[in-house]
Design a protein around this motif. Structure first.
Motif, PDB file in Angstrom:
ATOM      1  N   ASP A  19     -33.244  47.783  50.147  1.00 53.23           N
ATOM      2  CA  ASP A  19     -32.570  48.847  49.419  1.00 53.23           C
ATOM      3  C   ASP A  19     -33.601  49.559  48.557  1.00 53.23           C
ATOM      4  O   ASP A  19     -34.508  48.921  48.000  1.00 53.23           O
ATOM      5  CB  ASP A  19     -31.444  48.286  48.547  1.00 53.23           C
ATOM      6  CG  ASP A  19     -30.261  47.817  49.381  1.00 53.23           C
ATOM      7  OD1 ASP A  19     -29.792  48.606  50.222  1.00 53.23           O
ATOM      8  OD2 ASP A  19     -29.817  46.671  49.197  1.00 53.23           O
ATOM      9  N   LEU A  20     -33.473  50.873  48.435  1.00 49.79           N
ATOM     10  CA  LEU A  20     -34.521  51.683  47.825  1.00 49.79           C
ATOM     11  C   LEU A  20     -34.005  52.441  46.607  1.00 49.79           C
ATOM     12  O   LEU A  20     -33.046  53.213  46.712  1.00 49.79           O
ATOM     13  CB  LEU A  20     -35.055  52.694  48.844  1.00 49.79           C
ATOM     14  CG  LEU A  20     -35.434  52.101  50.209  1.00 49.79           C
ATOM     15  CD1 LEU A  20     -35.751  53.208  51.189  1.00 49.79           C
ATOM     16  CD2 LEU A  20     -36.610  51.162  50.064  1.00 49.79           C
ATOM     17  N   VAL A  22     -35.150  55.258  44.467  1.00 53.86           N
ATOM     18  CA  VAL A  22     -36.120  56.351  44.422  1.00 53.86           C
ATOM     19  C   VAL A  22     -35.710  57.282  43.292  1.00 53.86           C
ATOM     20  O   VAL A  22     -34.618  57.841  43.293  1.00 53.86           O
ATOM     21  CB  VAL A  22     -36.165  57.123  45.756  1.00 53.86           C
ATOM     22  CG1 VAL A  22     -37.252  58.199  45.711  1.00 53.86           C
ATOM     23  CG2 VAL A  22     -36.413  56.163  46.915  1.00 53.86           C
ATOM     24  N   GLY A  50     -31.249  52.495  52.578  1.00 54.79           N
ATOM     25  CA  GLY A  50     -31.700  51.170  52.996  1.00 54.79           C
ATOM     26  C   GLY A  50     -31.086  50.770  54.316  1.00 54.79           C
ATOM     27  O   GLY A  50     -30.366  51.551  54.961  1.00 54.79           O
ATOM     28  N   ASP A  60     -41.866  45.405  53.899  1.00 57.20           N
ATOM     29  CA  ASP A  60     -42.517  46.624  53.426  1.00 57.20           C
ATOM     30  C   ASP A  60     -42.389  47.741  54.459  1.00 57.20           C
ATOM     31  O   ASP A  60     -42.080  48.889  54.124  1.00 57.20           O
ATOM     32  CB  ASP A  60     -43.993  46.365  53.132  1.00 57.20           C
ATOM     33  CG  ASP A  60     -44.218  45.503  51.900  1.00 57.20           C
ATOM     34  OD1 ASP A  60     -43.242  45.227  51.174  1.00 57.20           O
ATOM     35  OD2 ASP A  60     -45.372  45.100  51.660  1.00 57.20           O
ATOM     36  N   ALA A  63     -38.862  49.113  54.560  1.00 55.56           N
ATOM     37  CA  ALA A  63     -38.553  50.013  53.451  1.00 55.56           C
ATOM     38  C   ALA A  63     -39.056  51.421  53.741  1.00 55.56           C
ATOM     39  O   ALA A  63     -38.342  52.409  53.522  1.00 55.56           O
ATOM     40  CB  ALA A  63     -39.167  49.475  52.163  1.00 55.56           C
ATOM     41  N   LEU A  67     -36.444  54.641  54.449  1.00 56.05           N
ATOM     42  CA  LEU A  67     -36.519  55.827  53.608  1.00 56.05           C
ATOM     43  C   LEU A  67     -36.684  57.079  54.458  1.00 56.05           C
ATOM     44  O   LEU A  67     -36.006  58.091  54.239  1.00 56.05           O
ATOM     45  CB  LEU A  67     -37.683  55.697  52.624  1.00 56.05           C
ATOM     46  CG  LEU A  67     -37.879  56.868  51.655  1.00 56.05           C
ATOM     47  CD1 LEU A  67     -36.664  57.031  50.751  1.00 56.05           C
ATOM     48  CD2 LEU A  67     -39.133  56.666  50.820  1.00 56.05           C
ATOM     49  N   LEU A  78     -44.108  52.603  47.351  1.00 51.52           N
ATOM     50  CA  LEU A  78     -42.972  51.734  47.063  1.00 51.52           C
ATOM     51  C   LEU A  78     -43.475  50.412  46.502  1.00 51.52           C
ATOM     52  O   LEU A  78     -44.412  49.824  47.042  1.00 51.52           O
ATOM     53  CB  LEU A  78     -42.155  51.468  48.337  1.00 51.52           C
ATOM     54  CG  LEU A  78     -41.487  52.684  48.991  1.00 51.52           C
ATOM     55  CD1 LEU A  78     -40.959  52.308  50.372  1.00 51.52           C
ATOM     56  CD2 LEU A  78     -40.362  53.217  48.128  1.00 51.52           C
ATOM     57  N   GLN A  80     -42.056  46.484  45.137  1.00 47.63           N
ATOM     58  CA  GLN A  80     -40.886  45.608  45.153  1.00 47.63           C
ATOM     59  C   GLN A  80     -40.288  45.502  43.762  1.00 47.63           C
ATOM     60  O   GLN A  80     -40.990  45.283  42.775  1.00 47.63           O
ATOM     61  CB  GLN A  80     -41.241  44.229  45.693  1.00 47.63           C
ATOM     62  CG  GLN A  80     -41.424  44.204  47.202  1.00 47.63           C
ATOM     63  CD  GLN A  80     -41.391  42.793  47.765  1.00 47.63           C
ATOM     64  OE1 GLN A  80     -40.932  41.856  47.120  1.00 47.63           O
ATOM     65  NE2 GLN A  80     -41.888  42.646  48.982  1.00 47.63           N
ATOM     66  N   TYR A 100     -36.688  47.955  46.504  1.00 46.19           N
ATOM     67  CA  TYR A 100     -37.952  48.622  46.216  1.00 46.19           C
ATOM     68  C   TYR A 100     -37.719  49.773  45.247  1.00 46.19           C
ATOM     69  O   TYR A 100     -36.635  50.358  45.200  1.00 46.19           O
ATOM     70  CB  TYR A 100     -38.580  49.175  47.502  1.00 46.19           C
ATOM     71  CG  TYR A 100     -39.190  48.118  48.385  1.00 46.19           C
ATOM     72  CD1 TYR A 100     -40.567  47.908  48.404  1.00 46.19           C
ATOM     73  CD2 TYR A 100     -38.394  47.315  49.195  1.00 46.19           C
ATOM     74  CE1 TYR A 100     -41.128  46.932  49.216  1.00 46.19           C
ATOM     75  CE2 TYR A 100     -38.946  46.337  50.003  1.00 46.19           C
ATOM     76  CZ  TYR A 100     -40.323  46.150  50.003  1.00 46.19           C
ATOM     77  OH  TYR A 100     -40.872  45.178  50.795  1.00 46.19           O
TER      78      TYR A 100
END
Length: 232
Positions: A19-20, A22, A50, A60, A63, A67, A78, A80, A100
């Motif tokens: 899950d990101l 941003v 995500g 990594d 992710a 995105l 990114l 963690q 991330y």
């Protein structure tokens, strides 16, 4: 089961997702990148970008891929943020998520793709009712960003390549949600070794007198750290 000897069948299967969080600054607000889910569960609800980690990729790499696939945004650094593994966080099955965090200056409008029905920048103060446990993950990401502004040059990540002290101060005010004394802030950030490098150029884009332009220096830690209170 003997100590040190096990079979994969001894453990129930579970999935791993990414899950990101941003974050960027848009229209004088700290904004998060969200996608509207196009599939069950939580169809139609806003969520963090995500998805599931594929068997052949690292978390990594997953992710970065998610995105790009879900929002069309790429090229961001990114880091963690944390791991989230409450047993019932996903109604489909047992899912552990690696979250991330990414931060960048004003980014373009994202383009939804794959299973996302829409993608948008949403002010964090207006976010509510996210899918899964994404509200908690987003809150952790915002707090990580706010804390790192105190002791790292992270604030410059929200700025253009060349920026004024006033523009940097505005980033701190938006992310921290406080008003800062301009003179104190200028004195502190210009006094931190390696934080800012003067370009020798000026600008009047702030609408006032010519202001000096700076770029980010090579400092990785701010000492003394900035303080997250009004009148810094």
């Amino acid at each position: 089961m003997l100590l040190g000897v096990y079979s994969p069948s001894d453990f129930p299967p579970f999935a791993v997702t990414v899950d990101l969080v941003v974050l960027t600054v848009r229209s004088d607000a700290l904004c998060a990148l969200l996608v509207r889910r196009g599939e069950a569960p939580y169809r139609g609800r806003w969520a963090l970008p995500g998805g599931f980690v594929q068997v052949t990729e690292s978390v990594d790499a997953a992710a970065v891929r998610e995105l790009r696939e879900e929002t069309g945004v790429s090229g961001l650094h990114l880091e963690q943020l944390g791991t989230y593994g409450e047993p019932r966080r996903d109604p489909r099955m047992r899912v552990v998520s690696v979250a991330y965090l990414a931060l960048a200056p004003d980014l373009p409008v994202p383009v939804a793709g794959t299973d996302a029905a829409a993608a948008s920048w949403v002010p964090v103060e207006e976010v509510s009712a996210l899918a899964f446990d994404h509200a908690r993950i987003l809150g952790d990401g915002v707090e990580r960003a706010r804390a790192k502004l105190e002791y790292t040059p992270l604030g410059t990540e929200f700025c253009a390549a060349e920026f004024t002290v006033a523009e940097l101060r505005r980033v701190y005010e938006i992310v921290w949600g406080v008003s800062l004394d301009p003179r104190n802030f200028h004195r502190k950030v210009t006094g931190v070794d390696g934080l800012l490098v003067a370009t020798g150029e000026t600008t009047v884009r702030d609408g006032g007198r010519p202001a000096a332009l700076f770029r980010r220096g090579d400092a990785s830690v701010l000492y003394p750290p900035l303080v997250r209170v009004s009148g810094v």
